[in-house]
Motif scaffolding. Sequence first.
Motif, short mmCIF file in Angstrom:
data_model
loop_
_atom_site.label_atom_id
_atom_site.label_comp_id
_atom_site.label_asym_id
_atom_site.label_seq_id
_atom_site.Cartn_x
_atom_site.Cartn_y
_atom_site.Cartn_z
N ALA A 1 -7.58 3.82 -6.55
CA ALA A 1 -6.23 3.94 -6.08
C ALA A 1 -6.10 4.83 -4.74
CB ALA A 1 -5.26 4.45 -7.30
N GLU A 2 -6.67 5.99 -4.92
CA GLU A 2 -6.52 6.72 -3.43
C GLU A 2 -7.24 6.33 -2.41
OE1 GLU A 2 -4.70 9.58 -3.73
OE2 GLU A 2 -4.02 8.85 -5.52
N ALA A 3 -8.56 5.45 -2.55
CA ALA A 3 -9.25 4.95 -1.56
C ALA A 3 -8.16 3.79 -0.96
CB ALA A 3 -10.35 4.24 -2.07
N LEU A 4 -7.74 3.05 -2.00
CA LEU A 4 -6.76 1.90 -1.45
C LEU A 4 -5.65 2.29 -0.49
CD1 LEU A 4 -6.90 -0.36 -4.63
CD2 LEU A 4 -7.61 -1.03 -2.03
N LYS A 5 -5.17 3.65 -1.01
CA LYS A 5 -3.89 4.18 -0.42
C LYS A 5 -4.43 4.84 1.11
CE LYS A 5 -2.27 6.81 -3.99
NZ LYS A 5 -1.42 7.67 -4.73
N ALA A 6 -5.51 5.47 1.11
CA ALA A 6 -6.02 5.86 2.58
C ALA A 6 -6.38 4.83 3.25
CB ALA A 6 -7.62 6.82 2.11
N GLN A 7 -6.85 3.73 2.76
CA GLN A 7 -6.84 2.47 3.54
C GLN A 7 -5.53 1.87 4.14
OE1 GLN A 7 -9.93 0.18 4.69
NE2 GLN A 7 -8.40 -0.02 5.79
N THR A 8 -4.76 1.99 3.33
CA THR A 8 -3.26 1.47 3.77
C THR A 8 -2.73 2.37 4.87
OG1 THR A 8 -2.83 0.71 1.38
CG2 THR A 8 -1.13 0.73 2.86
N LYS B 1 -2.41 -3.44 -7.66
CA LYS B 1 -2.91 -2.24 -7.27
C LYS B 1 -2.55 -2.23 -5.63
CE LYS B 1 -7.14 -0.66 -8.36
NZ LYS B 1 -8.64 -0.78 -8.50
N ILE B 2 -2.58 -3.26 -4.84
CA ILE B 2 -2.57 -3.20 -3.72
C ILE B 2 -0.95 -3.19 -3.41
CG2 ILE B 2 -2.32 -4.59 -1.43
CD1 ILE B 2 -5.39 -5.60 -2.42
N THR B 3 -0.09 -3.52 -4.16
CA THR B 3 1.41 -3.43 -3.90
C THR B 3 1.63 -1.70 -4.23
OG1 THR B 3 1.83 -5.50 -4.94
CG2 THR B 3 3.69 -4.00 -4.94
N ALA B 4 0.92 -1.39 -5.22
CA ALA B 4 1.29 0.27 -5.35
C ALA B 4 0.71 0.95 -4.22
CB ALA B 4 0.46 0.65 -6.75
N ALA B 5 -0.43 0.62 -3.64
CA ALA B 5 -0.92 1.35 -2.56
C ALA B 5 -0.02 1.35 -1.37
CB ALA B 5 -2.21 0.77 -2.24
N VAL B 6 0.47 0.32 -1.36
CA VAL B 6 1.41 0.01 0.01
C VAL B 6 2.77 0.85 -0.32
CG1 VAL B 6 2.84 -1.42 1.47
CG2 VAL B 6 0.43 -2.15 0.69
N SER B 7 3.36 0.76 -1.49
CA SER B 7 4.61 1.31 -1.65
C SER B 7 4.39 2.81 -1.92
CB SER B 7 5.41 0.67 -2.83
OG SER B 7 4.62 0.99 -4.09
N ASP B 8 3.29 3.39 -2.56
CA ASP B 8 3.10 4.84 -2.74
C ASP B 8 2.91 5.52 -1.34
OD1 ASP B 8 3.36 4.27 -5.26
OD2 ASP B 8 1.38 4.62 -5.80
N TRP C 1 0.19 -5.45 3.02
CA TRP C 1 -0.50 -5.96 1.72
C TRP C 1 -1.73 -6.93 1.95
CZ3 TRP C 1 -2.11 -10.01 -1.00
CH2 TRP C 1 -2.17 -9.64 -2.53
N GLY C 2 -1.41 -7.74 3.00
CA GLY C 2 -2.53 -8.87 3.29
C GLY C 2 -3.64 -8.26 4.10
N VAL C 3 -3.51 -6.99 4.88
CA VAL C 3 -4.38 -6.55 5.40
C VAL C 3 -5.51 -5.58 4.47
CG1 VAL C 3 -4.97 -4.47 7.03
CG2 VAL C 3 -3.20 -6.18 7.56
N VAL C 4 -4.64 -4.72 3.58
CA VAL C 4 -5.51 -3.90 2.58
C VAL C 4 -6.13 -5.10 1.67
CG1 VAL C 4 -5.44 -2.37 0.61
CG2 VAL C 4 -3.98 -2.21 2.69
N ALA C 5 -5.59 -6.17 1.34
CA ALA C 5 -6.52 -7.14 0.55
C ALA C 5 -7.62 -7.54 1.17
CB ALA C 5 -5.46 -8.33 0.18
N ALA C 6 -7.31 -7.95 2.32
CA ALA C 6 -8.92 -8.62 3.15
C ALA C 6 -9.60 -7.20 3.63
CB ALA C 6 -8.11 -8.99 4.29
N ALA D 1 -4.37 4.14 6.92
CA ALA D 1 -5.19 3.97 8.15
C ALA D 1 -4.76 2.52 8.93
CB ALA D 1 -6.76 3.99 7.78
N ALA D 2 -4.66 1.50 8.03
CA ALA D 2 -4.34 0.17 8.18
C ALA D 2 -2.65 0.28 9.15
CB ALA D 2 -4.05 -0.78 7.15
N ARG D 3 -2.02 1.08 8.29
CA ARG D 3 -0.54 1.21 8.99
C ARG D 3 -0.52 1.77 10.42
NH1 ARG D 3 1.54 3.85 4.94
NH2 ARG D 3 2.37 2.07 3.88
N THR D 4 -1.34 2.76 10.36
CA THR D 4 -1.46 3.54 11.62
C THR D 4 -2.08 2.63 12.86
OG1 THR D 4 -1.86 5.63 10.09
CG2 THR D 4 -2.28 5.73 12.56
N TYR D 5 -3.37 2.16 12.56
CA TYR D 5 -3.79 1.12 13.21
C TYR D 5 -2.99 0.42 13.96
CZ TYR D 5 -7.81 -1.56 15.28
OH TYR D 5 -8.74 -2.11 16.09
#
Length: 346
Positions: A103-110, A163-170, A90-95, A112-116
């Motif tokens: 929403a789909e870009a935020l999910k792609a970012q999430t 929005k970010i909470t949703a991107a992380v949980s989705d 959540w903190g990474v995507v926010a930053a 990528a961030a999880r994988t990285y």
Amino acid sequence: MAKQKTCKNEHWPRQALVTGAALLLLLFLLPLFLLPQEEPPTEEPEPTATLPLLTPASVSPVPGWDQSQTLRLLRSDGRVENVTLADYLWGVVAAEMPASFSAEALKAQTVAARTYCLYQRAGAGDKHPGADVCTDSTCCQAYLTREQASAAWGANAQRYADKITAAVSDTNGLLCLYNGQPIDAVFFSSAAGKTSDAAQVWGSEVPYLASVDSPEGDEVPGWRTVVTFTPAEFTQKFTLAHPEADFSGDPAGWFSALVTNDSGAVDTVSIGGVTVTGTQVRSLFGLRSAHFTAAAGDAVTFWVTGYGHGVGMSQYGANALAGEGKTFDEILKWYYTGISVGGWEQ
Ligand SMILES: [Zn+2]
């Protein structure tokens, strides 16, 4: 016997009533669960006007996975704290990505961030002993606390947080995988038409970090920048790093033999007779990218396009693709060649 029979006869109708009532309740409640989760109405238009309201998910999240992973997070004040992957992300995507993105870009970012994060943790070694990740963007990934994000977002704080909470949980538990393993899911802000091949920027071939088209352009804030130095500033900076450089001749001849790579970024250029890479020039003169042209005269000027190292996923490109109707997994597969998106079977 008679008593038993009476008892049964008395109980049957009650059981039937209870079952009937339960079924009726279920009938009324079921549509509530099946209704699409729509975003609340927003004050400003999202950049995803062309997206259908409900995008069918082509990959399913793994409920509970992010919550089951614990990370030792080194904070900027030196404290090490145990956090769940869900909270860290959540903190990474926010930053790392503007929360105004779709929403789909935020999910792609999430994803990528999880994988990285997992890729880095596996190979972290002794970057910061006692911690898996830190909040320094030059070492791991940028990170904002809920309070910091809220302060930065102002009036939009609640909507952006949701929005970010949703991107992380989705996207719970979803990763970019190559040969079944998490990839080095690098990303950057904006490309100048194409991303760069990892080999061209960092010198080693990575099959899933190949150059691909990226659709963003002049709509990106600061996509084109101009950086100017006086000849004295310029030669001093360069000579400090390369004392052998010769700036005795006409400034018009200081730059020569500029070679670009497949993405159009500068591969190598000769400055004062010294051949350097575009990445070195970018770093030396604080340019936003290695995609530049340059000229020297009364002043030394760089015309720069895009922002970042240019390898992997472009964030503005991801938002542009989302605007075209692409889903987060399609966006990730666009930028990371030959990967799959899914849960990790370790
Ligand atoms: Zn770090």
